[in-house]
Design a protein around this motif. Structure first.
Motif, short mmCIF file in Angstrom:
data_model
loop_
_atom_site.label_atom_id
_atom_site.label_comp_id
_atom_site.label_asym_id
_atom_site.label_seq_id
_atom_site.Cartn_x
_atom_site.Cartn_y
_atom_site.Cartn_z
N TYR A 64 43.50 47.98 43.57
CA TYR A 64 44.38 47.93 42.76
C TYR A 64 45.46 46.69 43.08
N LEU A 65 45.34 46.10 44.44
CA LEU A 65 45.87 45.22 44.73
C LEU A 65 46.00 43.92 43.96
N GLY A 66 46.83 43.37 43.71
CA GLY A 66 46.66 42.01 42.60
C GLY A 66 47.04 40.67 43.10
N THR A 98 43.93 37.93 56.59
CA THR A 98 43.13 39.12 55.99
C THR A 98 43.62 39.48 54.81
N LEU A 99 44.92 39.87 54.61
CA LEU A 99 45.50 40.11 53.42
C LEU A 99 45.11 39.13 52.22
N PHE A 100 45.36 37.99 52.60
CA PHE A 100 45.41 36.81 51.47
C PHE A 100 44.04 36.80 51.02
N VAL A 101 42.95 36.94 51.84
CA VAL A 101 41.70 36.96 51.45
C VAL A 101 41.08 38.24 50.57
N LEU A 102 41.80 39.45 51.11
CA LEU A 102 41.32 40.45 50.25
C LEU A 102 42.04 40.50 48.78
N ILE A 103 43.22 40.09 48.63
CA ILE A 103 43.92 40.11 47.35
C ILE A 103 43.23 38.98 46.46
N LEU A 104 42.73 37.74 47.26
CA LEU A 104 42.26 36.77 46.32
C LEU A 104 40.90 37.21 45.72
N ALA A 105 40.44 37.94 46.68
CA ALA A 105 38.86 38.40 46.30
C ALA A 105 38.82 39.35 45.14
N LEU A 163 35.37 39.99 37.01
CA LEU A 163 33.78 40.29 36.53
C LEU A 163 33.23 41.66 36.38
N GLN A 164 33.62 42.69 36.93
CA GLN A 164 33.60 43.95 36.45
C GLN A 164 33.91 44.22 34.96
N ARG A 165 35.07 43.76 34.73
CA ARG A 165 35.39 43.85 33.15
C ARG A 165 34.34 43.28 32.30
N GLN A 166 33.96 42.10 32.76
CA GLN A 166 33.00 41.25 31.73
C GLN A 166 31.78 41.93 31.81
N ARG A 167 31.28 42.52 33.01
CA ARG A 167 29.91 43.29 32.92
C ARG A 167 30.01 44.53 31.96
N ALA A 168 31.14 45.29 31.81
CA ALA A 168 31.30 46.20 31.23
C ALA A 168 31.43 45.88 29.76
#
Length: 456
Positions: A342-344, A422-429, A436-441
């Protein structure tokens, strides 16, 4: 459409970054530190010009900014700067002041925004001033009110909506009796309530039930990722039919972290969606589950406040924002596997900003204030590279009565770069993965011409 989606987010990020960096810039100038560059954004410069000793830049990537000061890093030969006007040569309290000025500017901005909301008007969801079902035991029922009656005046002041009725009641003196005018069909009749019974009377009033139709899907919440959309009708929860919006919280809130099957009606086609409620506030308990949907807004009521009252409300609301942001940060650290998704990042902020802008100016301004507080809180973390890291170094020097060595400084910065990277990569990912998860749903939902399966 894409432009409308990202423009509110770009404006929001630009304002937050500008305020933060301007705080550092003005503090550095006031302390006599030479500012070499003042940049909003990263990457290639779209606009740049030089005034006095400072180059001002507006860059292509609006994901941050920086103030480059003379002597803000060790010299090439490994020595620490000690010249006049260089950041690291200043006393510890001067460096701490410059570092804290950026987050402080965000906090002050959040307060000014929350105060402004009170002046321009706070928007509340509103409804027709019609009564719903009243229990026989309520004071309202005993006073003669019935389902379908309409409250048309409070203490002689006409009211035309549900919220307006309660606003007018709050304006009465504490010991004043409550006198209402109600209409039933073409007839009007008075209802009088003793001052000491006002709260009991009002708490017994009820509106007609709303249908279980989704009005808003909150970006990033379980309903968003599961593929719920605005105007979806929820027919059943775990196989149990629901006919009113009020039934949904009771059916969902007790299912925290448990998959819930919702029977959805969308454009005449019924199908099932599985969504897992979460406890976004970390409050615990058996009824804390939320999926991130709101009822439709039939109308709005806007209430404006005078200056002094707006200042009071702004101060209180800013304090609530600070507490909420730090609580969210603690939950992310204490339960990282639960809350990390839920990090944005910028994409999330752009989507949320667009959503809030569509709801109204006050919603957008509240989100802007919240992001200011979030930027303040994040930058005050005692992590090297961040403002909190610079403050920690300054305080360490005050305690040791001497600055740390060049080697320790470099190690400190390397640790900070690793953590922030590390935080930057996690948040951007997280942003594209969430999308994508919403589009698949959404793709799994039945489309025109398809037959949806019947529920088991």
């Amino acid at each position: 459409m894409i432009w409308n989606m990202f423009l509110p987010g770009l404006i929001l990020l630009g304002l937050v970054i500008s305020v933060h960096e301007l705080g550092h810039f003005l503090a550095a100038k006031w302390r006599g530190v030479r500012v070499l560059k003042f940049s909003l954004g990263f990457g290639p410069a779209l606009i740049k010009f030089t005034r006095a000793e400072t180059e001002y830049r507006l860059c292509l990537i609006p994901l941050g900014g920086y103030v480059s000061m003379a002597g803000d890093s060790p010299n090439d030969d490994g020595s620490m700067p000690n010249g006049e006007g260089e950041y690291l040569s200043h006393a510890w309290y001067g460096r701490a002041f410059i570092a804290v000025a950026g987050p402080l500017a965000n906090l002050v901005t959040a307060f000014l925004i929350m105060m402004t909301i009170g002046l321009v008007g706070v928007t509340y969801p509103d409804f027709p001033n019609v009564l719903g079902s009243l229990a026989d035991s309520t004071l309202a029922h005993r006073a003669g009110l019935r389902e379908g009656d309409r409250i048309t005046a409070v203490a002689g002041t006409p009211v035309s909506s549900w919220v307006a009725m309660f606003v007018e009641e709050r304006r009465l003196a504490e010991k004043q009796d409550l006198v209402l005018t109600a209409t039933r069909g073409d007839s009007a009749f008075p209802v009088s309530v003793a001052a000491g019974k006002r709260h009991e009377f009002l708490s017994g009033l009820a509106r007609p039930s709303d249908p279980p139709v989704v009005g808003t899907v909150v970006v990033g919440m379980p309903a968003y990722k599961a593929g719920l959309k605005e105007r979806d009708s929820i027919l059943a929860v775990n196989g149990r039919p629901v006919s009113t919006w009020e039934e949904l919280p009771r059916a969902i809130s007790s299912q925290t972290d448990k998959p819930v099957v919702l029977r959805i009606l969308r454009e005449g086609r019924a199908f099932d969606l599985t969504v897992t409620p979460i406890d976004p506030g970390g409050v615990g308990g058996g009824n804390a589950g939320r999926i991130g949907i709101e009822a439709r807004r039939l109308s709005n009521y806007v209430e404006r406040y005078p200056l002094l009252r707006s200042m009071e409300l702004g101060f209180r609301a800013t304090g609530d924002l600070v507490a909420s942001v730090y609580r969210g940060m603690w939950l992310t650290v204490s339960r990282p596997l639960y809350y990390r998704e839920y990090l944005g990042g910028p994409m999330f902020i752009a989507q949320a900003a667009s959503e809030q802008a569509q709801r109204g100016l006050d919603s957008y301004l509240q989100f802007l204030a919240m992001i200011n507080v979030a930027i303040m809180a994040f930058n005050l973390l005692p992590i090297p590279v961040l403002d909190g890291g610079h403050i920690a170094l300054a305080l360490l020097q005050a305690l040791r009565r001497q600055a740390i060595s060049y080697r320790s400084y470099v190690r400190f910065q390397k640790v900070g770069l690793a953590v922030i990277g590390t935080l930057f990569v996690l948040i951007l990912a997280n942003d594209p993965l969430r999308w994508l998860q919403r589009q698949r749903a959404l793709d799994k939902a039945p489309r025109e011409g398809q037959v949806a399966p019947n529920p088991p």
